[in-house]
Design an enzyme around this catalytic site. Structure first.
Site, short mmCIF file in Angstrom:
data_model
loop_
_atom_site.label_atom_id
_atom_site.label_comp_id
_atom_site.label_asym_id
_atom_site.label_seq_id
_atom_site.Cartn_x
_atom_site.Cartn_y
_atom_site.Cartn_z
N SER A 66 12.16 -9.82 6.97
CA SER A 66 11.92 -11.26 7.02
C SER A 66 10.44 -11.50 6.85
CB SER A 66 12.38 -11.79 8.39
OG SER A 66 11.92 -13.11 8.62
N TYR B 85 13.27 -11.50 17.65
CA TYR B 85 13.59 -11.41 16.22
C TYR B 85 12.40 -10.83 15.44
CZ TYR B 85 15.05 -12.99 11.56
OH TYR B 85 15.39 -13.05 10.23
#
Length: 270
Positions: free
Chosen positions: A156, A169
């Site tokens: 990401s 995350y």
């Protein structure tokens, strides 16, 4: 011939979103695919429903509609035995496995000091341990086949920068970068390439942070800053799939250890 003609790819988290798009895109270019998803709820800490068996079967239909060959399997990336079963299914049906797309991932939001243990654990177990389980299950057979291969891990933009408010995350997506870098060195002698792909916000994934974006942006100015891209507000799953296709293909035969951003300028903006 397609760009990945003759290749066999295992794709996790393929019930919808990026995983579904990756399966279709690779099939369009000639790959046979084995697609997995957990297809059940795994934690009340996740603020959205996970993909269903019906959605995974719909992915298979989309693959077949473009002329692709497909095997579906309900599998939890948190389970090494499940991932070994997926690898076994690939080799039983297609004879070999040379491409891994470790895509399955989850997320939620919350300040780091307010996260519950369950929120932390399920995120790390799926996003980081799940990648390791997938690789752990697949690599011995890939080495034994002595035919090289490609491992592609979904990270990401949050695997490059310190986005808020989801430290768990961010940690998991930074973690897979470290894993990728180590694996790229370990597996180079076997001609197995390992890379990460780093999307910015992707439309149509089914994943949310549990709070309306406008509300989160108002509450967390740094979230709003991180979410801004220079080219466009978001990217689409197929944009990521095109990067996956390149990394899976022989066009990328000497590409390994790469953090491949598809982020509309998110990680390089001022």
């Amino acid at each position: 011939m397609g760009r990945v003609e003759g290749k066999v790819a295992l794709i996790t988290g393929a019930g919808r979103g990026q995983g579904r798009s990756h399966a279709v895109r690779l099939a369009e270019e000639g790959a046979a695919v084995v697609i997995t998803d957990v297809c059940q709820e795994i934690s009340k800490a996740l603020p959205y429903p996970l993909a269903t068996k019906e959605q995974l079967e719909e992915t298979a239909k989309l693959v077949e509609a473009v002329g692709g060959r497909c095997v579906t399997l309900q599998a939890d990336v948190r389970s090494l035995s499940d991932m070994r079963a997926a690898v076994d299914a690939a080799t039983a049906e297609f004879g070999h496995l040379d491409t891994i797309v470790a895509n399955a991932g989850v997320m939620s939001s919350g300040s780091a000091w307010e996260l519950s243990e369950e929120e932390w654990d399920v995120t790390m177990d799926v996003n980081l341990k799940g990648v390791w389980n997938t690789v752990r299950a697949a690599v011995p057979g890939m080495i034994a086949a002595d035919a090289g291969g490609s491992i592609i891990i979904t990270s990401s933009a949050a695997g490059i920068r310190g986005h808020v408010p989801y430290a768990h995350y961010v940690a998991s997506k930074h973690g897979v970068v470290g894993l990728m870098k180590a694996l790229s060195n370990e597996l180079a002698k076997h001609r197995i390439r390992v890379n990460t792909v780093h999307p910015t916000g992707v439309s149509d994934t089914g994943i949310t942070v549990g709070v309306p974006m406008e509300e989160l942006a108002e509450r967390e100015p740094l979230f709003a800053l991180a979410a801004m891209n220079t080219l466009h507000t978001h990217v689409e799953p197929r944009d990521i799939s095109n990067a996956v296709l390149f990394l899976a293909s022989d066009e990328a035969r000497y590409v390994t250890g790469l953090q491949f951003t598809v982020d509309a300028g998110s990680t390089t903006k001022p």
